[in-house]
Structure formats: C-alpha cells, structure tokens
Write an enzyme that holds these catalytic residues in place. Structure first.
Site, PDB file in Angstrom:
ATOM      1  N   ALA A 265    -143.225 -14.696   8.117  1.00 27.23           N
ATOM      2  CA  ALA A 265    -141.883 -12.662   8.316  1.00 27.23           C
ATOM      3  C   ALA A 265    -143.042 -12.125   7.342  1.00 27.23           C
ATOM      4  CB  ALA A 265    -140.757 -13.037   7.391  1.00 27.23           C
ATOM      5  N   LYS A 266    -142.095 -11.173   7.229  1.00 25.24           N
ATOM      6  CA  LYS A 266    -143.043  -9.577   6.979  1.00 25.24           C
ATOM      7  C   LYS A 266    -143.812  -9.486   5.842  1.00 25.24           C
ATOM      8  CE  LYS A 266    -142.088  -5.685   9.677  1.00 25.24           C
ATOM      9  NZ  LYS A 266    -140.428  -6.216  10.531  1.00 25.24           N
ATOM     10  N   ARG A 267    -143.171 -10.373   4.361  1.00 30.27           N
ATOM     11  CA  ARG A 267    -143.839 -10.871   3.737  1.00 30.27           C
ATOM     12  C   ARG A 267    -144.986 -11.673   3.526  1.00 30.27           C
ATOM     13  NH1 ARG A 267    -139.142 -13.951   3.731  1.00 30.27           N
ATOM     14  NH2 ARG A 267    -140.090 -16.353   3.167  1.00 30.27           N
TER      15      ARG A 267
END
Ligand code: GLU
Length: 338
Positions: A265-267
């Site tokens: 994911a983005k993180r």
C-alpha cells in the site's frame, strides 16, 4: 456484421481462450495491479488467445475518468496490449461498465423474476454491528445473518415506506452444498456463504453481479486475478449458475506484500507506475523486475512483455505472498537513473 459472419466469429471464439484485465479507476495503477495484469495477459498471449481490457467504473462516485485514461496509458507503456477494450471497442462492447447498465438491469430482472433476490433494509450501522458477530468479515463486509430474508410482505411494505432497500442474492439455505460448480471450486471453504448484495440501496450494481455479467457476455474463458478476490469467486459461481451462464476457469495469484506482512500500500512507498515512469525507468526494466519477483525469470534483467511470453508458467509462481520493499523499489529506480 452479417449473421453468418457473426456465427463464424462465435465458432472461432469458442475455440480460443479469452482473458481480461479489469481495473477499477479509483486509484493509480501500481506494481501490484501490473503484476496481475501481466500474468493475466501472459496466460492468454501464450495460448494465442484474446485479451480484453475492461474499465470497472460501476461505482461512479469512486471512479475518476482521468485515472481511467492514465491506466490505459500506463498499460500501453508497459507493452500490455488488448484486442478489445474501451479505447478500441470490439464485438462485445462497450468495455466500460458505466455504459453497460442495461445488461446488469436485465440480469437483475431475471434474478428477481426467479425469486433469487430479496430486498434488504438493514442500515450500515446494523451491518457494522453484525461485523462483531462470530461470522467475521469477508471481502463483502460482515457475514450477513439473513435478517431481511424472512420478512413478511407486510413487514417489507412497512419498511419500504422509510427506506430504499438494497437487493441481496439468496444463497439457498445459507449453504452452497447443492451447487456443483461451487463444490468443486478450491475457495469453497473460504467464504461465509451469506446472502450478498447485488444492488446497493443507492441503485449501484455490485461488483459481484457486474463482473459476472460482463465476463459471461464478453465470453471470457479464463480469469486470472489476485487472491484478494478469492472469496468472491464462489459468490460469482452462484451467479453464473443462477443466470444460466457457463463459468470461466479461475486462477488466483498471491498478492504483493510489504515487508511488514501487510498488503502492498501507499505507506510502503510510491509503487505507482506514474512514479516509476517519471523516474526514467524503462518499461522493460519494470517488467524484468516483476518477472524475477514472481519467479518467471531467473535474472532481474530488462525484458519486454512480449519477450516474456514463452517464460510464463503458472506452476512457477510462488504460492506464498510475494514481498516487495522500499529498498527493492529504490534499486529499481536508481539503476534507471531515477
Ligand atoms: N475491478 C476489480 C479490481 O480492480 C477486479 C475485478 C476482477 O478481476 O474480477 O479489483
């Protein structure tokens, strides 16, 4: 097409594999989506089949036309091509879900007529409360205990004065035991078998119904997608059966994970294709990176999507989740001067 040409086309089609990539334009394309798109494409191209690109923008409020355009552009940059799609049309078009509502309405009508659906008046809050029940959560949300299945006509009439219902597909007896196609399917054990929504209260057709109608009408024979959709497959098999369609073959591939064991994911970093392109990384380097990651190539070296076709082997794919971390991304970008 004349009816003879159409008939001949159908006969040829029956003999050929047809696969698809069906992105939802609610986020940018990233390594995780490209990995499944590439595998789905390779599976079909290796057998000289036909590949379809379908834009799944059925959930209008979540979809953005600019992203749909970007996805098409990114895929083309990667060398993943298609024989039918929103930009080029084809015999089973349109290939954008928001333009196919009449097909979904027809399927809904049929399911209603056959008594397979019932209106559900449960509120979001009620459904969330169910989430803490022992049935737990699936990709469909909380397992639904069937609250509205047994409402009397009077109760339905009373409730419909204050609330527009969603429509749920009735999984008979809350078990799929009698459904042969589900029974022999690998994911039988992994779903909650509760009645699921096919039309939301706001009128939006559910992913489950739209995807079945589209794959059936587009004559898709092979679906290869991420294992996040694993527990959707038995629901879809039930819909195939209820609508009288032949189901395709399904393959679910492991997802990409960050090194914390959570889905990429983005993180975990910016794994979008836009970012990778902007860094100056050539498409072949990215394809080579993915090919090595999923065991299709023994070296991380640039290779085009077409050159990878002979290397495709479903049996070679790792069975366990594949881990990608920020250092691997940094290496990919650095070595391309980005
Ligand atoms: N549109 C779905 C998604 O982006 C994929 C549908 C499918 O492959 O069945 O997750």
């Amino acid at each position: 097409m004349t009816s003879l040409a159409r008939f001949l086309y159908e006969v040829i089609m029956m003999a050929r594999r047809r696969g698809r990539f069906a992105p939802t334009p609610s986020g940018e394309l990233h390594i995780g989506n490209v990995y499944t798109a590439l595998l789905a494409w390779l599976q079909i191209r290796q057998k000289d089949g036909q590949f379809i690109m379908r834009m799944e923008d059925i959930d209008k409020p979540r979809s953005r036309p600019a992203l749909a355009k970007q996805i098409v552009d990114d895929l083309k940059w990667l060398g993943i091509d298609w024989d039918e799609g929103p930009d080029i049309g084809g015999p089973y078009g349109p290939y954008t879900q928001s333009q196919r509502l009449h097909h979904y309405e027809a399927a809904l009508d049929r399911l209603k007529r056959d008594g397979r659906l019932y209106p559900c008046y449960c509120s979001r809050a009620e459904l969330l409360a169910i989430a803490s029940a022992p049935h737990g959560l699936s990709s469909e949300g909380p397992a639904y205990p069937g609250t509205c299945r047994t409402l009397t006509p009077e109760e339905r009439a009373a409730k419909s004065c204050t609330k527009t219902p969603s429509f749920r597909f009735q999984v008979y007896g809350n078990t799929a035991e009698g459904v042969s196609s589900v029974k022999r399917h690998e994911s039988l054990a992994s779903w909650d078998r509760s009645d699921f929504v096919v039309q939301r209260a706001d009128g939006i057709i559910s992913y489950q119904l739209a995807v079945v109608v589209d794959d059936a009408l587009m004559k898709v024979t092979n679906v290869l997608r991420g294992s996040d959709l694993f527990d959707s497959t038995p629901r879809q098999l039930l819909l195939y059966e209820a609508l009288g369609y032949e189901a395709p073959d399904f393959v679910h591939v492991p997802l990409l994970y960050g090194n914390d064991g959570k889905r990429l994911a983005k993180r975990h970093g910016d794994f979008t294709i836009a970012r990778i392109r902007a860094s100056g990384c050539p498409a072949e380097r990215l394809i080579g990176f993915i090919a090595k990651l999923c065991g299709l190539h023994d070296r991380t070296e640039p290779i085009s999507a077409y050159e990878l076709i002979p290397w495709f082997d479903l049996g070679q794919l790792p069975k366990a989740p594949i881990t990608v971390d920020a250092s691997m991304l940094a290496e990919l970008l650095e070595s391309s001067g980005g």
